[in-house]
Write an enzyme that holds these catalytic residues in place. Structure first.
Site, PDB file in Angstrom:
ATOM      1  N   HIS A   4      47.328 -16.568  12.726  1.00 24.11           N
ATOM      2  CA  HIS A   4      48.766 -16.954  12.773  1.00 24.11           C
ATOM      3  C   HIS A   4      49.352 -15.492  12.948  1.00 24.11           C
ATOM      4  CE1 HIS A   4      47.421 -20.338  10.265  1.00 24.11           C
ATOM      5  NE2 HIS A   4      48.166 -20.986  11.333  1.00 24.11           N
TER       6      HIS A   4
HETATM    7  S1  FES Z   1      47.487 -15.336   9.537  1.00 25.58           S
HETATM    8 FE1  FES Z   1      47.297 -17.664   8.862  1.00 25.58          FE
HETATM    9  S2  FES Z   1      45.331 -17.751   8.317  1.00 25.58           S
HETATM   10 FE2  FES Z   1      45.472 -15.499   8.745  1.00 25.58          FE
END
Ligand code: FES
Length: 197
Positions: free
Chosen positions: A154
């Site tokens: 993410h």
């Molecule tokens: S940014 Fe979501 S698990 Fe690393």
């Protein structure tokens, strides 16, 4: 470095003495240390794991597994350490006050010895494995990227001390596990002063 190593060595000798006392076998401390390798079952339960860092080049990273989790060891160059200075305004927890690390790693380098960075390779958002992107201006990240870790799940970003940047999903810095230097070529993951005695 030498002070850290000496502390680690004293600590290991203390542990070796304690363990021999527990099992009732009269080993001398040094031979016991030389032959002490945890069994597979002990490793699974979280026994310390020794890493040979003698071949780790400046700027490189090695990975091992401890307690089923990846642990990274990065040998930072002077340039990599420079990137950690004067960045507080970009970081969510620059002093690591809300993050997990042993007391000896609660500093800008988040390390016993600034040259070697030991960290869990587990993103503090949802547990993916952040990747090392150590080059400045890495085209996969951004032109002003100073080098660090990037989580592909993410998009969380961490500096070369595992400190999380503001405005990303991960809430805290990457966790630093307990560790100790056996000597200048070996690190033991899973052991620190807090666990002795
Ligand atoms: S940014 Fe979501 S698990 Fe690393």
């Amino acid at each position: 470095m030498s002070e850290s190593i000496d502390r680690g060595r004293r600590q290991l000798l203390t542990v070796a003495t304690t363990l021999t006392g527990v099992v009732g076998v009269a080993f001398a401390a040094a031979p016991f240390l030389a032959s002490w390798k945890p069994s597979a079952r002990a490793k699974a339960l979280g026994a310390p794991v020794e890493i040979d860092i003698s071949k780790l080049e400046p700027g490189a990273m090695l990975k091992i597994v401890w307690r089923g989790k990846p642990v990274y060891v990065v040998r930072r160059t002077p340039g990599m350490m420079e990137s950690l200075v004067n960045t507080d305004d970009k970081l969510a927890d620059p002093r690591s006050e809300r993050s997990l690390q042993p007391e000896y790693a609660k500093n800008d380098q988040r390390a016993r010895n600034p040259e070697y960075f030991v960290v869990l390779g587990v993103c503090t958002h949802l547990g993916c494995a952040p990747q090392g992107h150590f080059d400045k201006g890495d085209p996969e990240i951004s032109a002003d990227w100073p080098g660090g870790f990037f989580c592909p799940c993410h998009g969380s970003k961490f500096d070369l001390s595992g400190r999380v940047y503001k405005g990303v999903p991960a809430p805290t810095n990457l966790e630093v596990p307990p560790y100790a230097f056996v000597d200048d070529q070996h690190v033991l993951i899973g052991l620190d002063e807090a666990r002795v005695g």
